[in-house]
Design a protein around this motif. Sequence first.
Motif, PDB file in Angstrom:
ATOM      1  N   ASN A   1      26.108  53.677  -4.441  1.00 48.27           N
ATOM      2  CA  ASN A   1      24.760  54.105  -4.070  1.00 48.27           C
ATOM      3  C   ASN A   1      23.755  53.055  -4.522  1.00 48.27           C
ATOM      4  O   ASN A   1      23.874  52.522  -5.625  1.00 48.27           O
ATOM      5  N   VAL A   2      22.769  52.781  -3.669  1.00 45.68           N
ATOM      6  CA  VAL A   2      21.735  51.792  -4.001  1.00 45.68           C
ATOM      7  C   VAL A   2      20.366  52.433  -3.814  1.00 45.68           C
ATOM      8  O   VAL A   2      20.084  53.031  -2.774  1.00 45.68           O
TER       9      VAL A   2
ATOM     10  N   LEU B   1      26.038  53.179  -9.232  1.00 44.55           N
ATOM     11  CA  LEU B   1      24.703  53.125  -8.652  1.00 44.55           C
ATOM     12  C   LEU B   1      24.046  51.796  -9.010  1.00 44.55           C
ATOM     13  O   LEU B   1      24.250  51.283 -10.106  1.00 44.55           O
ATOM     14  N   VAL B   2      23.252  51.272  -8.078  1.00 44.09           N
ATOM     15  CA  VAL B   2      22.482  50.054  -8.326  1.00 44.09           C
ATOM     16  C   VAL B   2      21.012  50.367  -8.070  1.00 44.09           C
ATOM     17  O   VAL B   2      20.656  50.895  -7.025  1.00 44.09           O
ATOM     18  N   LEU B   3      20.174  50.068  -9.067  1.00 47.48           N
ATOM     19  CA  LEU B   3      18.718  50.108  -8.907  1.00 47.48           C
ATOM     20  C   LEU B   3      18.311  48.676  -8.596  1.00 47.48           C
ATOM     21  O   LEU B   3      18.473  47.791  -9.441  1.00 47.48           O
ATOM     22  N   LEU B   4      17.799  48.461  -7.404  1.00 44.21           N
ATOM     23  CA  LEU B   4      17.629  47.101  -6.891  1.00 44.21           C
ATOM     24  C   LEU B   4      16.189  46.826  -6.486  1.00 44.21           C
ATOM     25  O   LEU B   4      15.636  47.520  -5.636  1.00 44.21           O
ATOM     26  N   ASP B   5      15.596  45.813  -7.098  1.00 48.18           N
ATOM     27  CA  ASP B   5      14.236  45.403  -6.747  1.00 48.18           C
ATOM     28  C   ASP B   5      14.267  44.701  -5.397  1.00 48.18           C
ATOM     29  O   ASP B   5      15.191  43.951  -5.084  1.00 48.18           O
ATOM     30  N   MET B   6      13.252  44.946  -4.595  1.00 48.92           N
ATOM     31  CA  MET B   6      13.171  44.363  -3.258  1.00 48.92           C
ATOM     32  C   MET B   6      12.835  42.872  -3.305  1.00 48.92           C
ATOM     33  O   MET B   6      13.386  42.079  -2.553  1.00 48.92           O
ATOM     34  N   LYS B   7      11.920  42.498  -4.195  1.00 50.29           N
ATOM     35  CA  LYS B   7      11.439  41.111  -4.257  1.00 50.29           C
ATOM     36  C   LYS B   7      12.011  40.406  -5.476  1.00 50.29           C
ATOM     37  O   LYS B   7      11.553  40.604  -6.589  1.00 50.29           O
TER      38      LYS B   7
END
Length: 131
Positions: free
Chosen positions: A81-82, A54-60
Amino acid sequence: MRRSYTVKKILVVDDQYGIRVLLCEILQKDGYQMHDAANGVQALKIVEKEQPDLVLLDMKIPGMDGLEILKHIKEDHPQINVIMMTAYGELNLINEAMSLGAITHFAKPFDIDDIRAVIKESIDGSKTEAK
């Protein structure tokens, strides 16, 4: 015969150091192997090397933004999964991220228990009871 147990890996991608540390500390206590990256280049190297679940990904993120990173991850590793995180309520970006394969998103500031429940469900396939 013993079942082999593999520790699930999570990558946190955020340019804010405090967010990375907070998420890594809490999720490590939940039993996950944690990795973190401050930018897209670091994130994609870790994805290649570690193949996180899983990746927790910031938009900016300065440089390569979250949508670009998401596209790269999904092209090469569609099984990962992101979950997107954003401090901005930009519906068009959130919709685009979902169409690119993100499973959900959280607005900052987020409730850590909500994120933990979604992570558990997406990685372990089990729902946690809401309080």
